[in-house]
Enzyme design. Structure first.
Site, PDB file in Angstrom:
ATOM      1  N   GLY B  39       0.016  43.702  25.708  1.00  0.00           N
ATOM      2  CA  GLY B  39      -0.187  45.149  25.762  1.00  0.00           C
ATOM      3  C   GLY B  39       0.668  45.775  24.686  1.00  0.00           C
ATOM      4  N   GLN B  40       0.320  46.993  24.298  1.00  0.00           N
ATOM      5  CA  GLN B  40       1.048  47.580  23.177  1.00  0.00           C
ATOM      6  C   GLN B  40       2.471  47.967  23.594  1.00  0.00           C
ATOM      7  OE1 GLN B  40      -1.715  51.331  23.572  1.00  0.00           O
ATOM      8  NE2 GLN B  40      -0.323  51.593  21.846  1.00  0.00           N
ATOM      9  N   SER B  43       3.775  49.827  26.990  1.00  0.00           N
ATOM     10  CA  SER B  43       2.776  49.738  28.058  1.00  0.00           C
ATOM     11  C   SER B  43       3.402  49.312  29.383  1.00  0.00           C
ATOM     12  CB  SER B  43       1.672  48.762  27.660  1.00  0.00           C
ATOM     13  OG  SER B  43       2.220  47.487  27.423  1.00  0.00           O
ATOM     14  N   GLU B 170       8.881  37.960  23.927  1.00  0.00           N
ATOM     15  CA  GLU B 170       8.713  37.773  22.477  1.00  0.00           C
ATOM     16  C   GLU B 170       9.665  36.715  21.922  1.00  0.00           C
ATOM     17  OE1 GLU B 170       6.717  39.071  20.210  1.00  0.00           O
ATOM     18  OE2 GLU B 170       5.684  40.490  21.482  1.00  0.00           O
TER      19      GLU B 170
END
Lengths: 266, 299, 273
Positions: B39-40, B43, B170
Site C-alpha cells: 500500500g502507498q 496507508s 522494507e
C-alpha cells in the site's frame, strides 16, 4: 499525536500574525514583568482585559486556549493548595485538624492562579502566532547589541533555528528506536534504579550516534551550499516594523501607564 | 503460529482531535507462510504491523498472537511474552545498534527475554552465522562495519530471539542488488524453518516471488487480501487506484495481451515470462532486420 | 566540448584501509548526463565527496571546468557544482521549505529583496511551489529530495551531483524525483551537467553514459544500452541487469542491441499475427 498547545505555532492570518516578532517578544516580557507587581483586583482586571484583547487578535478559538491550559491544570491546583493552606493571617474562614484557610490565603491563591494563567496564555499567544524561525531571528535582532562584547549572536541564532528544525525529527527518531528496543525486550519499568538507568543505554546510544551522523551530514550539506560563517550572510526573513507594531506599542504603552497608575493609587 | 486480527481499529488522540489511522481490520496472518503487506506511504501499513507485537495497543478490536489476546486494556506486563514471540525488524534497523561488540548487541534480545549468558551467546552466534556475518567480526564494534554489514547484525539481533513470527518493514530498502537478493533468501529460509513471516514492501517483484498472501492497505482499511497470483490478475486501473506498481513481468505480460498474446498463468519471473512468450511465436519465421526503428535511441 | 570535471591519477583511501582509488582517471564533458553505478562500498559516494572537496585526495588532481581544485579554488568550485545527498532529512537546513532554499542564497549574500522571487521560481521548477511554507517533517521523502534539488538549483550550478538521492525513497517518491531530473535536463540541455550516483539500473538508464566503479576502478564506461546487454558481467559486479535486457536475452531470438520496454513490446507485437 502532539496535543501540547503551549509552544506550538499554528499558521493564521489574524492581526497579531502581522505584528513583528520583536514587538511581540518585548510586549510579552513587559507584561510578565508587570504582573509580578500586581496585587489588587483592579490591576488583575486590567491585565485580564489586555490578555483578552490579545487573544481576540490571534483569531484562534477559545477552546484552543482551554486545551493549552488543561495540561498544566494539576500544577495550578497544586500551587493553589500550597497558597491556600499555608498562608497565615486572619480572619480564619475554615478550620479542620491542622488545615486552615484564611482570607489572605484565599486571596493569595486566587492571585497566583490568575497570574499563572495570564502568563501561560500570553506566552501561548506569542508562540501560536510566531513561527519558530521568526522567534529565532527576533532574538538575534534583539541581542544584536551584545555583539559589541563579542557574543556570537549570529551563530547562536543559527544554532537555535537548526535545533528547532530538528526537534520533531528527533522525537520521531526516539519513538522509533524505543519501539525497536522494546521489540527486543527492553523494559524501563522494572528492576533496581541502577538496572533501570543501565536499561536506557540501548535507547540513548543509537539516538546519540544517529544525531552525530545527522550533524556530520548536515555540516556537509551546509558547506556544499556555500556556508562559511554565520556572520557574512544576508537574510531571507527580514524583520521590519510596520503600522501594526506602532498600534501594538501604543496599546501596550497605554496598558503600562494605566497599570502603574492603578498600583500608584493603591 | 498464526496471528489473528479481529475488528482492529486504531486512532491517535481523543475526542474531536482524534486521528483515525486504522479502521476495522480483519485478517489472519497464517502460520508458516509469508504474508506481504502493501500500500502507498501513509496507508497504515506500519501502524498495522506494530500491533502484531503489541508495540501499539488497539483502540478497538483485538489481536490474537498464538494464544495471547491483546486488546486496548492489556497491561504492559503481559506484553513481554507477545514480543518474545513476534520479532520486529524496522526499516533501516541498523539505527538500533548500540553495544560495544557485534556479539553483545545480538545477545541483547535473548537476554532480555530470560536467556542466560551462555544460551544467549549460542543463539547469537547461530543468528550471526545465519545472516552470513563471519566470526572475525563478532568482537568488532558494530559502528566500524559497512552499512550492509550493520543491517545483517541488526537482523541477527532479532533472529537470535528465536521468535515464532517475524515482521520486516522494507528490509531491503537502500541495499544494493546483491544485498537484496541475500535478504530475500533469508526470508525463504525462515519460511522453510516454519516461521511465520510478515513483509512490508513496495517492490512488487519481491511480493510476487515470495508471498503466499498479500494484504493491500488503503486509507487505513484492507482493500484486498489475496494470493499474489490472484491479486495481480486484477486490471491495471485497480493498481493505479491503489497507487501500486505491478511486478515487471506482469506489467509486460499485460502489455502483450493487448497485442494478441495469451498467458495461461501469471508470469512469476522473467524466465517464466520468456517461456510463455516463446511458445506463442513461430521463431523460424523471425528474421532480424539490421536496424530497428527506434532501436538506437541516439540516432 | 569542455570538460566539466577532469580527474587525473586520483589516489584516495580511508586511514588504515587499502586505497579505495588508485591512479583513477575520469572525464565528464559539459552537458553530459553521467551515471556512476557500483555496489555498496564500491567507492562511488566517496568520489562525489572528493569532487566537492568534502574529502581531500591523497594524490592526483581534480579539476572543475579546467580549474584545479585546491583550498583556494574550493569556494569557486562549489559555486559551480551542487550536490543532493542520500538522506532527505539530513540536508534540510531551513525550518520551512522556503527557508531551506533561502539558506544557500543567504550564504551567497543575495540581497533579501531578490530572494522571494528566486525561491518561488526554483520551487516551481521542482513542482514544490505549493509547499513553500511547509515544515520538513510534514513532507514525504520524495518531496524533501525535490526541495533539496531546488535548494541546489537556486545557486545556479553548472553541475549537479546526486549521491544515491533516491535510495531511501518509495517508488512514488523515486519516480517524482527522476521526472524532475528529466524536466530539468530538458530545460537546461547542455547548460547542465548531471552526475547521478546510483545502484538502480532504471535510474542509470536515463543517462547518456554509465560508468561502473568496482574496487576503485572503472570497470565499464559505456552508453547504458551497451552496458545493459552484458548480463553476466553486471552480475559479477553485484549489479542487476534491467528487466527488458533480461527478457530479450531469454528469448530464442532478439535484436542484438538494447531495446527499452516499449520497444521490446512493440517488436514482439509484430511477431504475433
Amino acid at each position: 499525536m502532539n496535543n501540547l498547545v503551549i509552544g506550538q505555532f499554528i499558521p493564521g492570518k489574524a492581526w497579531l500574525y502581522r505584528v513583528d516578532p520583536r514587538t511581540k517578544i518585548l510586549v510579552t516580557v513587559v507584561y510578565v514583568f508587570l504582573l509580578i507587581f500586581a496585587n489588587t483586583w483592579p490591576a488583575y482586571a486590567l491585565a485580564t482585559l489586555f490578555l483578552a484583547l490579545t487573544l481576540v487578535l490571534t483569531g484562534q478559538s477559545l477552546e484552543l486556549y482551554w486545551r493549552g491550559i488543561k495540561p498544566v491544570m494539576w500544577l495550578i491546583i497544586f500551587t493553589v493548595c500550597l497558597q491556600l493552606f499555608f498562608t497565615g493571617g486572619t480572619p480564619v474562614l475554615f478550620h479542620w485538624q491542622f488545615l486552615k484557610i484564611t482570607l489572605p490565603g484565599l486571596i493569595n491563591a486566587l492571585y497566583v492562579v490568575l497570574r499563572f494563567v495570564l502568563i501561560v496564555l500570553m506566552s501561548t499567544a506569542l508562540t501560536l502566532t510566531t513561527p519558530p524561525t521568526a522567534i529565532a531571528s527576533a532574538i538575534e535582532s534583539l541581542l544584536k547589541p551584545l555583539k559589541a562584547i563579542k557574543v556570537p549572536v549570529a551563530e547562536l541564532a543559527l544554532m537555535l533555528s537548526i535545533a528547532l528544525r530538528f526537534v520533531p525529527l528527533l522525537m520521531l527518531e526516539t519513538d522509533k528506536v524505543m519501539k525497536a528496543q522494546k521489540s527486543r525486550g527492553m523494559s524501563l519499568s522494572t528492576g533496581s534504579l541502577i538496572k533501570r538507568s543501565k536499561a536506557v543505554l540501548p535507547l540513548l546510544i543509537p539516538l546519540f550516534i544517529g544525531a552525530l551522523q545527522r550533524a556530520l551530514d548536515l555540516a556537509n550539506a551546509m558547506e556544499v551550499r556555500g556556508f562559511e560563517s554565520a556572520d557574512n550572510r544576508t537574510r531571507y526573513r527580514v524583520l521590519s516594523f510596520s503600522k501594526q507594531d506602532l498600534v501594538a506599542a501604543l496599546g501596550t504603552g497605554l496598558f503600562v501607564l494605566l497599570f502603574i497608575g492603578l498600583l500608584w493609587i493603591n | 503460529m498464526a496471528i489473528n486480527i479481529e475488528g482492529l481499529s486504531f486512532h491517535y488522540g481523543a475526542g474531536k482531535n482524534a486521528k483515525q489511522i486504522l479502521d476495522d481490520i480483519n485478517l489472519t496472518v497464517e502460520a508458516g507462510q509469508i504474508t506481504a503487506i502493501v500500500g502507498q506511504t501513509g496507508s497504515g501499513k506500519s501502524t498495522l504491523v506494530q500491533h502484531l507485537n503489541a508495540l501499539l495497543l488497539p483502540s478497538g478490536g483485538q489481536v490474537v498472537v498464538g494464544d495471547q489476546v491483546v486488546t486496548s486494556k492489556t497491561k504492559e506486563k503481559a506484553l513481554g511474552p507477545v514480543r518474545a514471540q513476534v520479532g520486529m525488524v524496522f526499516q533501516f534497523p541498523e539505527n538500533q545498534l548500540f553495544a560495544s561488540t557485534v556479539l553483545e548487541d545480538v545477545m541483547y534480545g535473548p537476554k532480555n527475554f530470560g536467556k542466560n549468558d551462555e544460551e544467549a551467546e549460542a543463539l547469537a552466534k547461530e543468528a550471526l552465522i545465519q545472516v552470513g556475518m563471519k566470526e572475525e567480526f563478532w568482537q568488532h564494534s558494530p559502528f566500524d562495519l559497512s552499512g550492509g554489514q550493520m543491517r545483517r547484525v541488526a537482523l541477527a539481533g532479532v533472529l537470535a530471539m528465536d521468535p515464532q513470527a517475524m515482521v520486516f518493514d522494507e528490509p531491503a530498502a537502500g541495499l544494493d542488488p546483491k544485498g537484496q537478493e541475500e535478504l530475500l533468501d533469508l526470508l525463504q529460509e525462515l519460511k522453510a524453518a516454519q516461521k511465520t513471516v510478515v513483509l512490508i514492501s513496495h517492490q512488487m517483484d519481491q511480493v510476487l516471488a515470495l508471498a503466499d498472501q498479500v494484504v493491500v492497505m488503503q486509507d487505513g482499511r484492507v482493500a484486498a487480501i489475496e494470493a499474489p497470483d490472484q491479486l495481480f490478475l486484477r486490471d491495471r486501473q485497480w493498481f493505479l487506484d491503489h497507487a501500486l506498481d505491478l511486478p515487471e513481468p506482469v506489467a509486460f505480460a499485460k502489455d502483450l495481451e493487448d497485442h494478441g498474446y495469451h498467458f495461461d498463468h501469471l508470469p512469476k519471473s522473467v524466465t517464466d515470462l520468456a517461456e510463455q512468450i516463446k511458445c506463442q511465436v513461430d521463431w523460424d519465421r523471425v528474421t532480424m532486420p539490421n536496424s530497428l526503428t527506434g532501436g538506437d535511441r541516439d540516432e | 566540448m569542455t570538460n566539466a570535471i577532469t580527474i587525473n591519477n586520483l589516489t584516495y583511501g580511508y586511514p588504515d584501509q587499502d586505497p579505495l582509488f588508485h591512479d583513477f582517471d575520469l572525464e565528464v564533458q559539459e552537458g553530459q548526463w553521467l551515471s556512476i553505478v557500483g555496489h555498496n562500498g564500491s567507492g562511488k559516494s566517496t568520489l562525489a565527496k572528493l569532487i566537492l572537496g568534502l574529502l581531500e585526495a591523497n594524490s592526483g588532481t581534480i579539476s572543475i571546468f579546467g580549474q584545479q581544485l585546491t583550498i583556494e579554488t574550493l569556494a569557486e568550485a562549489r559555486a559551480q557544482v551542487g550536490m543532493v545527498f542520500q538522506n532527505p532529512d539530513n540536508q534540510f537546513v531551513g525550518a520551512t521549505v522556503a527557508d531551506d532554499v533561502a539558506f544557500g542564497l543567504e550564504n551567497r549574500q543575495v540581497p533579501s529583496e531578490e530572494m522571494p522571487k528566486m525561491i518561488e521560481a526554483v520551487l516551481q521548477q521542482v513542482g514544490m511551489a505549493d509547499f513553500a511554507d511547509r515544515e520538513p517533517h510534514t513532507l514525504s521523502g520524495g518531496q524533501k529530495q525535490r526541495v533539496a534539488l531546488a535548494s541546489v538549483l537556486a545557486l545556479k550550478p553548472k553541475v549537479i551531483i546526486l549521491d544515491e538521492a533516491t535510495a531511501m525513497l518509495d517508488p512514488a517518491g523515486k519516480s517524482a524525483v527522476l521526472q524532475t531530473l528529466k524536466d530539468l535536463k530538458n530545460q537546461y540541455q547542455d547548460q547542465l551537467t548531471l552526475i547521478v550516483i546510483t545502484h538502480d539500473m532504471a535510474e542509470a538508464a536515463l543517462a547518456d553514459r554509465v560508468v561502473v566503479i568496482n574496487d576503485g576502478q572503472l570497470a565499464f564506461d559505456q552508453r547504458p544500452q551497451d552496458l545493459f546487454v552484458q548480463g553476466q558481467a553486471l552480475k559479477e559486479l553485484g549489479l542487476d541487469q534491467p528487466f527488458e535486457s533480461q527478457l530479450s536475452q531469454a528469448l530464442p531470438k532478439a535484436p542484438n542491441q538494447y531495446l527499452t520496454k516499449q520497444e521490446l513490446a512493440a517488436w514482439l507485437s509484430t511477431l504475433k499475427d
